[in-house]
Enzyme design. Sequence first.
Site, PDB file in Angstrom:
ATOM      1  N   GLY A  46     -61.863   1.505  -1.182  1.00  0.00           N
ATOM      2  CA  GLY A  46     -63.179   2.555  -1.357  1.00  0.00           C
ATOM      3  C   GLY A  46     -63.744   2.279  -0.669  1.00  0.00           C
ATOM      4  O   GLY A  46     -63.964   0.349  -0.255  1.00  0.00           O
ATOM      5  N   GLN A  51     -72.551   0.476   2.949  1.00  0.00           N
ATOM      6  CA  GLN A  51     -71.861  -0.367   3.067  1.00  0.00           C
ATOM      7  C   GLN A  51     -72.184  -1.003   4.593  1.00  0.00           C
ATOM      8  O   GLN A  51     -71.294  -2.316   4.780  1.00  0.00           O
ATOM      9  CB  GLN A  51     -70.794  -0.918   2.219  1.00  0.00           C
ATOM     10  CG  GLN A  51     -70.317  -1.254   0.805  1.00  0.00           C
ATOM     11  CD  GLN A  51     -68.663  -0.877   0.277  1.00  0.00           C
ATOM     12  OE1 GLN A  51     -68.323   0.100  -0.250  1.00  0.00           O
ATOM     13  NE2 GLN A  51     -68.653  -2.097  -0.760  1.00  0.00           N
ATOM     14  N   CYS A  94     -65.690  -6.047  -5.317  1.00  0.00           N
ATOM     15  CA  CYS A  94     -66.470  -4.813  -4.600  1.00  0.00           C
ATOM     16  C   CYS A  94     -66.635  -6.082  -2.896  1.00  0.00           C
ATOM     17  O   CYS A  94     -66.836  -6.714  -2.538  1.00  0.00           O
ATOM     18  CB  CYS A  94     -67.665  -5.296  -4.806  1.00  0.00           C
ATOM     19  SG  CYS A  94     -69.503  -3.698  -3.156  1.00  0.00           S
ATOM     20  N   LEU A  95     -66.165  -5.394  -1.607  1.00  0.00           N
ATOM     21  CA  LEU A  95     -66.102  -6.078  -0.073  1.00  0.00           C
ATOM     22  C   LEU A  95     -67.675  -6.161   0.391  1.00  0.00           C
ATOM     23  O   LEU A  95     -67.253  -6.890   1.082  1.00  0.00           O
ATOM     24  CB  LEU A  95     -65.875  -4.995   0.574  1.00  0.00           C
ATOM     25  CG  LEU A  95     -63.800  -3.868   0.172  1.00  0.00           C
ATOM     26  CD1 LEU A  95     -63.870  -3.216   1.061  1.00  0.00           C
ATOM     27  CD2 LEU A  95     -63.024  -5.162   0.324  1.00  0.00           C
ATOM     28  N   HIS A 136     -67.675   4.126  -8.771  1.00  0.00           N
ATOM     29  CA  HIS A 136     -67.674   2.355  -8.051  1.00  0.00           C
ATOM     30  C   HIS A 136     -68.534   2.807  -6.556  1.00  0.00           C
ATOM     31  O   HIS A 136     -70.012   2.369  -6.024  1.00  0.00           O
ATOM     32  CB  HIS A 136     -66.936   1.519  -7.946  1.00  0.00           C
ATOM     33  CG  HIS A 136     -67.067   0.174  -7.398  1.00  0.00           C
ATOM     34  ND1 HIS A 136     -67.116  -1.420  -7.521  1.00  0.00           N
ATOM     35  CD2 HIS A 136     -67.279   0.265  -6.089  1.00  0.00           C
ATOM     36  CE1 HIS A 136     -67.224  -2.048  -6.696  1.00  0.00           C
ATOM     37  NE2 HIS A 136     -67.793  -0.986  -5.148  1.00  0.00           N
ATOM     38  N   GLU A 137     -67.600   4.080  -6.386  1.00  0.00           N
ATOM     39  CA  GLU A 137     -68.580   4.208  -4.606  1.00  0.00           C
ATOM     40  C   GLU A 137     -69.440   4.797  -4.669  1.00  0.00           C
ATOM     41  O   GLU A 137     -70.470   4.845  -3.805  1.00  0.00           O
ATOM     42  CB  GLU A 137     -67.350   5.123  -3.680  1.00  0.00           C
ATOM     43  CG  GLU A 137     -66.032   3.892  -4.423  1.00  0.00           C
ATOM     44  CD  GLU A 137     -66.421   2.500  -2.973  1.00  0.00           C
ATOM     45  OE1 GLU A 137     -67.088   2.377  -2.287  1.00  0.00           O
ATOM     46  OE2 GLU A 137     -65.278   2.003  -3.528  1.00  0.00           O
ATOM     47  N   HIS A 140     -72.691   3.488  -4.879  1.00  0.00           N
ATOM     48  CA  HIS A 140     -73.177   2.256  -3.611  1.00  0.00           C
ATOM     49  C   HIS A 140     -74.459   3.242  -3.490  1.00  0.00           C
ATOM     50  O   HIS A 140     -75.174   3.123  -2.678  1.00  0.00           O
ATOM     51  CB  HIS A 140     -71.994   2.127  -3.387  1.00  0.00           C
ATOM     52  CG  HIS A 140     -71.058   0.644  -3.262  1.00  0.00           C
ATOM     53  ND1 HIS A 140     -72.085  -0.425  -2.882  1.00  0.00           N
ATOM     54  CD2 HIS A 140     -69.749   0.455  -3.162  1.00  0.00           C
ATOM     55  CE1 HIS A 140     -71.062  -1.301  -2.547  1.00  0.00           C
ATOM     56  NE2 HIS A 140     -69.901  -0.440  -3.351  1.00  0.00           N
TER      57      HIS A 140
HETATM   58  O1  K1U Z   1     -66.604  -0.563  -2.565  1.00  0.00           O
HETATM   59  C1  K1U Z   1     -65.974  -1.534  -2.684  1.00  0.00           C
HETATM   60  O2  K1U Z   1     -66.426  -2.320  -2.103  1.00  0.00           O
HETATM   61  C2  K1U Z   1     -64.821  -1.223  -2.482  1.00  0.00           C
HETATM   62  C3  K1U Z   1     -63.979  -1.679  -3.459  1.00  0.00           C
HETATM   63  C4  K1U Z   1     -63.265  -0.149  -4.232  1.00  0.00           C
HETATM   64  C5  K1U Z   1     -63.141  -0.753  -5.816  1.00  0.00           C
HETATM   65  C6  K1U Z   1     -62.809  -2.142  -6.325  1.00  0.00           C
HETATM   66  C7  K1U Z   1     -61.838  -2.542  -7.748  1.00  0.00           C
HETATM   67  C8  K1U Z   1     -62.804  -1.181  -8.422  1.00  0.00           C
HETATM   68  C9  K1U Z   1     -63.361  -0.485  -8.465  1.00  0.00           C
HETATM   69  C10 K1U Z   1     -63.758  -0.247  -7.107  1.00  0.00           C
HETATM   70  C11 K1U Z   1     -62.493  -2.130  -3.340  1.00  0.00           C
HETATM   71  O3  K1U Z   1     -61.402  -1.989  -2.376  1.00  0.00           O
HETATM   72  S1  K1U Z   1     -62.804  -4.078  -3.424  1.00  0.00           S
HETATM   73  C12 K1U Z   1     -60.802  -4.599  -3.220  1.00  0.00           C
HETATM   74  C13 K1U Z   1     -60.329  -4.407  -3.938  1.00  0.00           C
HETATM   75  O4  K1U Z   1     -60.077  -3.793  -4.595  1.00  0.00           O
HETATM   76  C14 K1U Z   1     -58.495  -4.459  -3.698  1.00  0.00           C
HETATM   77  C15 K1U Z   1     -57.900  -4.450  -1.947  1.00  0.00           C
HETATM   78  C16 K1U Z   1     -56.416  -4.077  -1.689  1.00  0.00           C
HETATM   79  C17 K1U Z   1     -55.440  -4.032  -2.652  1.00  0.00           C
HETATM   80  C18 K1U Z   1     -55.608  -3.759  -3.467  1.00  0.00           C
HETATM   81  C19 K1U Z   1     -57.392  -2.901  -4.513  1.00  0.00           C
HETATM   82 ZN    ZN Z   2     -68.450  -2.001  -3.913  1.00  0.00          ZN
END
Ligand code: K1U
Ligand code: ZN
Length: 170
Positions: A46, A51, A94-95, A136-137, A140
Amino acid sequence: MPLLQILQVPHPLLKRVAAPVERVTDDIRRLMDDMLATMYAAPGIGLAAPQVGVSRRVIVVDLAKDETSRAPLRLVNPAVLWASEEQVIMEEGCLSLPDQFAEVRRPAAVKVSYQDESGAAREIEADGMLARCLQHEIDHLDGVLFIDHLSLLRRQMILRRLEKARRVRA
Ligand code: K1U
Ligand code: ZN
């Protein structure tokens, strides 16, 4: 498609409430395409416009495990219409806080209204990981990070860990 820079904590834009989108224009559609490319490259499941430095109410989501099964969702002005009383604990990342993870309690299921890429009003009902990612998004867009759902102690622990990782990398 250009990859966008993903802002990291403590960038002030990540704490700001994003403005609604009045009309879904080509610029907004281009933004969502660039956000998807950035999210796939990260990789993530997401991404919210703040972001990538754009304080507008736009998110993208795709839970696909590989390139061949991609199913991107583009949501403009998403809003939680209903959230289940049942809450579940799931691990989140979270990225904007790279390599930091924590268990967060949230509603297990949600119903979300939004406009799609053509501006049409839509609703989506979700549970499991999709419900988690949508919440989560949408957080943000209100300047809320997953660490804001944790105790002060746990939040400080994650922020210190992030700082330490940055110092080691520098
Ligand atoms: O919003 C963001 O920072 C993105 C975030 C979204 C998210 C992850 C976990 C739970 C809720 C919301 C991410 O994508 S972090 C990376 C991640 O979870 C992932 C990366 C590669 C493959 C699978 C998952
Ligand atoms: Zn995030």
